[in-house]
Scaffold this active site. Structure first.
Site, PDB file in Angstrom:
ATOM      1  N   ASN A 122     -10.274   0.283  -0.034  1.00 30.87           N
ATOM      2  CA  ASN A 122      -8.806   0.278  -0.032  1.00 30.87           C
ATOM      3  C   ASN A 122      -8.320  -0.171  -1.411  1.00 30.87           C
ATOM      4  OD1 ASN A 122      -6.081  -0.219   0.277  1.00 30.87           O
ATOM      5  ND2 ASN A 122      -6.283  -1.318   2.217  1.00 30.87           N
ATOM      6  N   CYS A 161       0.807  -1.220   0.000  1.00 32.02           N
ATOM      7  CA  CYS A 161       0.000   0.000   0.000  1.00 32.02           C
ATOM      8  C   CYS A 161       0.843   1.274   0.000  1.00 32.02           C
ATOM      9  CB  CYS A 161      -0.936  -0.001   1.206  1.00 32.02           C
ATOM     10  SG  CYS A 161      -2.152  -1.347   1.172  1.00 32.02           S
ATOM     11  N   HIS A 198      -3.091   7.163   3.128  1.00 31.85           N
ATOM     12  CA  HIS A 198      -3.548   5.951   2.448  1.00 31.85           C
ATOM     13  C   HIS A 198      -4.942   5.606   2.935  1.00 31.85           C
ATOM     14  CE1 HIS A 198      -4.040   1.904   1.149  1.00 31.85           C
ATOM     15  NE2 HIS A 198      -3.750   1.363   2.311  1.00 31.85           N
TER      16      HIS A 198
END
Length: 328
Positions: free
Chosen positions: A285, A114, A255
């Site tokens: 996500n 990520c 994020h």
């Protein structure tokens, strides 16, 4: 002094939407449970047959070229951040370069989970500052649905598919562009966030498929604790090193992993809600694509000279933060 600046941004999300009510028919969950715990309402899923991360990445890159006026043959390098490559080899970056006609560009992939966009942007910045390249594209392309187990109620509500790309170019103007960044890795995170099978340690077999070991495995509480602490500390460290207070920073762009993580980081750093850019409720996500996707969605409210702190945390554990002065 030569520095790197983001001179353009574009993104792509698939048309098909998977909402919480649809998920509740697939697995034992419901809208209230998902919204309360992770803050996600919908996520976009790539359903085009035979298409993978490169398909989305190529659309984002083509949109970037169109919006910036950059010519395909002017691009020197494309860095693709992905945890969901089309194949183990060749690189997804090479496929995107071919599909977009980037005939003069070198291309490679970065695997930093990520945190992939930030790590790739740091690499692009180093290339630009060195004078080696003049036009670098960083593209984050993530078909997260390809590694999502829709029988696992703890992880399947989290992930969506998306791609986003930025053009990185040189600038001699002081105080704009990518100013600073710091990155960390702690391999002790390995067992807590992982795809267990499919690599050289545990190659694909009937047994690994039957055991559902080709999907994301996550120990949520452990990941949550580390994500909050590490994103917070790296963000504050970059701010302190550059003499920034919360009042100086225009936006924190974290994020988009989990709304509770975002709120915990911003609250502890004392960022007011209006200074935190969030779009997780619509996209879930999207791993490395989440930060540039969020920036692209909010780009019309960004102004030249805005001070941005970007921060991410992912498997590895890999995390970090960057300080950017917006210059578009």
């Amino acid at each position: 002094m030569l520095n790197a600046r983001i001179s353009g941004i574009a993104s792509y999300v698939p048309d098909d939407i998977l909402d919480n009510d649809m998920l509740s028919k697939m697995v034992d969950t419901n809208d209230e449970w998902i919204t309360t715990r992770v803050g996600i309402k919908t996520r976009h899923i790539l359903k085009k047959e035979g298409a993978g991360s490169s398909y989305m990445g190529a659309i984002a890159v083509n949109r970037l070229l169109e919006s910036t006026g950059a010519k395909a043959d002017e691009i020197d390098l494309i860095i693709c951040a992905t945890s969901n490559p089309d194949y183990r080899f060749p690189s997804t970056g090479s496929i995107i370069a071919h599909d977009c006609g980037l005939t003069n560009a070198y291309a490679y992939d970065i695997q930093a989970a990520c945190a992939g966009f930030l790590v790739s942007l740091q690499d692009a910045t180093a290339y630009i500052r060195s004078g080696m390249y003049k036009k670098v594209i960083v593209v984050a392309a993530e078909m997260m649905s390809s590694m999502t187990n829709y029988n696992d109620r703890t992880t399947c509500p989290l992930f969506g598919d998306a791609a986003a790309a930025v053009l990185v170019e040189p600038t001699t103007q002081e105080g704009v562009g990518v100013i600073d960044g710091e990155f960390h890795v702690n391999g002790e995170g390995l067992p807590h966030l992982i795809m267990k099978a499919g690599g050289s340690v545990l190659p694909a077999s009937h047994e690994t498929v039957d055991a559902s070991e080709h999907f994301v495995y996550q120990e949520g509480r452990h990941v949550y604790k580390h994500a909050v602490t590490d994103m917070l500390e790296s963000s504050l460290s970059v701010m302190q090193r550059n003499g920034l207070t919360v009042d100086d920073v225009d936006y924190l762009i974290p994020h988009q992993a989990n709304l509770r993580i975002i709120e915990a980081v911003s609250d502890r750093a004392k960022f007011p809600a209006e200074k935190v850019l969030v779009n997780i409720q619509k996209y879930g996500n999207t791993s490395a694509a989440s930060i540039p996707l969020c920036i692209d969605e909010h780009k019309n409210q960004l102004k030249k000279g805005d001070k941005l702190i970007l921060t991410a945390f992912g498997a590895g554990f890999t995390w970090g933060a960057m300080y950017i002065v917006w210059d578009i």
